[in-house]
Design a protein around this motif. Sequence first.
Motif, mmCIF file in Angstrom:
data_model
loop_
_atom_site.group_PDB
_atom_site.id
_atom_site.type_symbol
_atom_site.label_atom_id
_atom_site.label_comp_id
_atom_site.label_asym_id
_atom_site.label_seq_id
_atom_site.Cartn_x
_atom_site.Cartn_y
_atom_site.Cartn_z
ATOM 1 N N VAL A 95 -4.330 -2.005 -3.498
ATOM 2 C CA VAL A 95 -2.939 -2.395 -3.711
ATOM 3 C C VAL A 95 -2.386 -2.790 -2.348
ATOM 4 O O VAL A 95 -2.510 -2.048 -1.384
ATOM 5 N N SER A 96 -1.796 -3.974 -2.272
ATOM 6 C CA SER A 96 -1.185 -4.413 -1.023
ATOM 7 C C SER A 96 0.238 -4.854 -1.315
ATOM 8 O O SER A 96 0.463 -5.866 -1.986
ATOM 9 N N GLU A 97 1.174 -4.077 -0.822
ATOM 10 C CA GLU A 97 2.590 -4.373 -1.019
ATOM 11 C C GLU A 97 3.391 -3.567 -0.003
ATOM 12 O O GLU A 97 2.917 -2.543 0.497
ATOM 13 N N PRO A 98 4.587 -4.017 0.304
ATOM 14 C CA PRO A 98 5.421 -3.243 1.234
ATOM 15 C C PRO A 98 5.692 -1.845 0.681
ATOM 16 O O PRO A 98 5.751 -1.640 -0.534
ATOM 17 N N ASP A 99 5.814 -0.898 1.585
ATOM 18 C CA ASP A 99 6.150 0.464 1.172
ATOM 19 C C ASP A 99 7.178 1.032 2.141
ATOM 20 O O ASP A 99 7.583 0.366 3.084
ATOM 21 N N ASN A 100 7.576 2.254 1.893
ATOM 22 C CA ASN A 100 8.575 2.919 2.732
ATOM 23 C C ASN A 100 7.944 3.953 3.652
ATOM 24 O O ASN A 100 8.529 5.001 3.901
ATOM 25 N N GLY A 101 6.749 3.662 4.130
ATOM 26 C CA GLY A 101 6.088 4.561 5.060
ATOM 27 C C GLY A 101 4.869 5.225 4.468
ATOM 28 O O GLY A 101 4.522 5.051 3.303
ATOM 29 N N ILE B 297 -4.467 1.732 -0.331
ATOM 30 C CA ILE B 297 -3.067 1.316 -0.390
ATOM 31 C C ILE B 297 -2.732 0.684 0.957
ATOM 32 O O ILE B 297 -2.713 1.356 1.986
ATOM 33 N N ASP B 298 -2.516 -0.612 0.937
ATOM 34 C CA ASP B 298 -2.207 -1.374 2.143
ATOM 35 C C ASP B 298 -0.718 -1.694 2.144
ATOM 36 O O ASP B 298 -0.180 -2.162 1.147
ATOM 37 N N ALA C 10 3.322 5.423 0.578
ATOM 38 C CA ALA C 10 2.027 4.825 0.278
ATOM 39 C C ALA C 10 1.074 5.859 -0.326
ATOM 40 O O ALA C 10 0.367 5.575 -1.296
ATOM 41 N N MET C 11 1.040 7.045 0.233
ATOM 42 C CA MET C 11 0.156 8.091 -0.294
ATOM 43 C C MET C 11 0.569 8.461 -1.729
ATOM 44 O O MET C 11 -0.294 8.638 -2.597
ATOM 45 N N ASN C 12 1.859 8.536 -1.977
ATOM 46 C CA ASN C 12 2.319 8.835 -3.341
ATOM 47 C C ASN C 12 1.920 7.738 -4.315
ATOM 48 O O ASN C 12 1.591 8.020 -5.476
#
Length: 78
Positions: A59-65, A36-37, A69-71
């Motif tokens: 998977v490469s997309e913006p996340d909230n930290g 997860i990037d 990302a781990m979720n």
Amino acid sequence: MKISIITVVYNAEATILDTLEAVAKQTYSNVEHIVIDGASTDATLERIKQSRYQPTRIVSEPDNGIYDAMNKGIALAS
């Protein structure tokens, strides 16, 4: 039993190949590797794509930290 390895990464072009190689060296055969990037702005994705070892899923997309990302990775794991 399948083992899921989730790698959460952001701008890690200098170290991502070490991680991929470490996973590839595992002797247990029933492994899925999910990367997860967080929409890296460096060459992290290019390094992954050029690697001899390819993760099961990327998977490469913006996340909230890191926890978000781990979720995402957990949700994709089988």
